[in-house]
Design an enzyme around this catalytic site. Structure first.
Site, PDB file in Angstrom:
ATOM      1  N   SER A 156      -9.542  13.744   2.396  1.00 40.51           N
ATOM      2  CA  SER A 156      -9.296  15.262   3.146  1.00 40.51           C
ATOM      3  C   SER A 156      -8.330  15.319   4.101  1.00 40.51           C
ATOM      4  O   SER A 156      -7.278  15.040   3.740  1.00 40.51           O
ATOM      5  CB  SER A 156     -11.058  15.495   4.010  1.00 40.51           C
ATOM      6  OG  SER A 156     -11.138  16.746   4.036  1.00 40.51           O
ATOM      7  N   ASP A 278     -16.364  19.722  -6.000  1.00 39.35           N
ATOM      8  CA  ASP A 278     -16.002  20.203  -4.498  1.00 39.35           C
ATOM      9  C   ASP A 278     -15.940  21.539  -4.227  1.00 39.35           C
ATOM     10  O   ASP A 278     -15.232  22.330  -4.716  1.00 39.35           O
ATOM     11  CB  ASP A 278     -14.374  19.537  -4.376  1.00 39.35           C
ATOM     12  CG  ASP A 278     -14.326  19.476  -2.817  1.00 39.35           C
ATOM     13  OD1 ASP A 278     -14.688  20.250  -2.030  1.00 39.35           O
ATOM     14  OD2 ASP A 278     -13.228  18.567  -2.436  1.00 39.35           O
ATOM     15  N   HIS A 306     -17.209  16.974  -2.244  1.00 40.48           N
ATOM     16  CA  HIS A 306     -15.881  16.794  -1.175  1.00 40.48           C
ATOM     17  C   HIS A 306     -15.823  15.306  -0.837  1.00 40.48           C
ATOM     18  O   HIS A 306     -14.304  15.205  -0.513  1.00 40.48           O
ATOM     19  CB  HIS A 306     -15.990  17.785   0.007  1.00 40.48           C
ATOM     20  CG  HIS A 306     -14.863  17.784   0.775  1.00 40.48           C
ATOM     21  ND1 HIS A 306     -13.461  18.157   0.031  1.00 40.48           N
ATOM     22  CD2 HIS A 306     -14.419  17.508   2.145  1.00 40.48           C
ATOM     23  CE1 HIS A 306     -12.506  18.035   1.153  1.00 40.48           C
ATOM     24  NE2 HIS A 306     -13.145  17.547   2.360  1.00 40.48           N
TER      25      HIS A 306
END
Length: 352
Positions: A156, A278, A306
Site C-alpha cells: 500500500s 481490491d 487490498h
C-alpha cells in the site's frame, strides 16, 4: 557489494539508552514498550510476532539522540540478499504477521521494519515525520544493521516509501516488490493545508473504533466479522502510543508521499502483486504500474482484497520466493508449508 556505516560509533553510544528504554520482556511475554492491549489479541501469529519486536538505536541527523526504532529481526543472518518488509499507512510491522514467518521458514533473511512515525518506535522526542525524514531513517537503519543490497517490499503506502527509497538510494535496493501499491496519489492533498487544530481532530478519527472497522470491511474480501474485529484490534495497537497523534499530524501537514514522477525512474527489477478484488485501490492501477515500470512482473491474486499479505500470505510468500530465487539465490529454498497460514481465534475476541 558491502556497505559500511559512519554511524556505527553513534549506534554504540546509543546502546546504553536502548538497554534502559527497551527493558526486558515483561512477565506477559511481550516487550514492555508494547501497549498492554496486546493481551486482548487472541490471534497466535500476531502474538508470536509481537513477542519478537525490539527497538534498535538508529543515529540520524533528525535528532541529537538516537531513535530507538522498532522492527522484527531475522533469527539468523543467511548471507543471501535480505528481504525487508515495509507496512502501509498508519500501520506497523505486525501487518506482516502471516507472511513474515513463511519467508523466514523458507530460508530468507527477513526483516520487518516500522516506518518512522508509525509502529512502535520510541518517539518521545519527536523527529520530523515527513517523507524525507522517513527516507533518511530507513537509510541509516539499513546502513547500521543490514549493510548490503536488499529486496525491498512495500505494501500500500509502503510501496511509495519503497519507490522513494529505491530511486534515491539505488545501490541499496537490488529488487522491489510492490503490493497493492498506493503510488498515484498526490500526497495528502488538501489535508496538508488544514489548520493544525483541525488536523488533530481529523487524526483523532483515524483511531476511532467505528472508522477502523469500516476501513477493515473495505480492505478484506470474504472475511468473517470476528476475523475483521481481531484485525481491527491489531491495527489500533500502535495508535495507543502517546506520540502517535503528533507524528501523524506532522506527516499529514508535510504533504505526505508523492512519487508519481519517480515511478518511471525505477531501474530495479520489480514484482507487482495485487488483489483482484481490491476495493481500496482499483486493480486498473496494477496494470498502469506494470506499464510505467518497464522491468516489472505483474501477478494478480484472485478472491483477494487490498492486503494480500494478510488474506493470502501463502500466495504472496510463494511469489516473493520465486522472484528472489530467479534472481540468483545461491541457497536451496525449501518448499512453503502446504497448510494455509490463517488467524488462530481460539478464545473470545475483544475490541481494544
Amino acid at each position: 557489494m558491502m556497505f559500511t556505516s559512519s554511524t556505527v560509533g553513534g549506534v554504540f553510544r546509543c546502546s546504553a539508552i536502548a538497554q534502559r528504554k527497551n527493558g526486558d520482556k515483561a512477565e506477559r511475554g511481550f516487550p514492555e514498550f508494547l501497549p498492554v492491549e496486546i493481551e486482548r489479541v487472541r490471534d497466535r501469529a500476531t502474538r508470536r510476532m509481537a513477542q519478537r519486536i525490539e527497538r534498535l538505536p538508529v543515529k540520524t541527523s533528525l535528532l541529537e539522540n538516537c531513535i530507538l526504532s522498532s522492527c522484527v529481526k531475522p533469527l539468523q543472518r543467511t548471507g543471501g540478499r535480505p528481504v525487508v518488509l515495509l507496512h502501509g499507512f498508519d500501520s506497523s510491522c505486525l501487518e506482516w504477521r502471516y507472511t513474515f514467518p513463511l519467508l523466514e521458514d523458507a530460508g530468507l533473511e527477513t526483516w520487518a521494519v516500522d516506518v518512522l512515525g508509525w509502529g512502535f518506535s520510541d518517539l518521545e522526542q519527536l523527529p520530523p515525520c515527513n517523507a524525507t525524514s522517513k527516507r533518511e531513517h530507513l537509510y541509516q537503519f539499513f546502513r547500521s544493521y543490514i549493510t548490503r543490497p536488499l529486496v525491498l517490499v512495500g505494501a500500500s503506502l509502503g510501496a511509495a516509501v519503497a519507490i522513494d527509497f529505491a530511486v534515491n538510494y539505488p545501490e541499496f535496493v537490488s529488487e522491489l516488490v510492490l503490493i497493492d501499491a498506493s503510488v498515484y496519489a498526490e500526497g495528502t492533498g488538501r489535508l496538508s493545508r488544514l489548520p493544525r487544530p483541525m488536523a488533530y481532530t481529523g487524526v483523532s478519527l483515524l483511531k476511532s473504533i467505528p472508522l477502523r472497522l469500516v476501513a477493515s470491511l473495505g480492505m478484506y474480501n470474504n472475511s468473517s466479522l470476528s476475523t475483521i474485529v481481531d484485525r481491527t484490534s491489531v491495527s489500533l495497537l500502535h495508535c495507543l502510543l502517546p506520540w502517535w497523534d503528533d507524528a501523524t499530524v506532522d506527516f499529514m501537514l508535510s504533504g505526505g508521499y508523492n512519487v508519481i514522477a519517480d515511478i518511471n525512474q525505477v531501474k530495479q527489477k520489480t514484482l507487482i502483486i495485487w488483489g483482484e478484488d481490491d476495493r481500496i485501490i482499483s486493480s486498473k492501477f496494477a496494470k498502469k504500474l506494470h506499464q510505467d515500470i518497464p522491468n516489472s512482473i505483474l501477478h494478480m491474486i484472485p478472491d483477494c482484497g487490498h492486503v494480500p499479505h494478510i488474506e493470502k500470505p501463502n500466495a504472496v510468500a510463494s511469489l516473493i520466493l520465486d522472484f528472489v530465487c530467479k534472481k540468483g539465490a545461491t541457497q536451496q529454498i525449501p518448499e512453503l508449508r502446504k497448510e494455509s497460514y490463517r488467524p488462530d481465534l481460539d478464545t473470545p475476541l475483544h475490541i481494544l
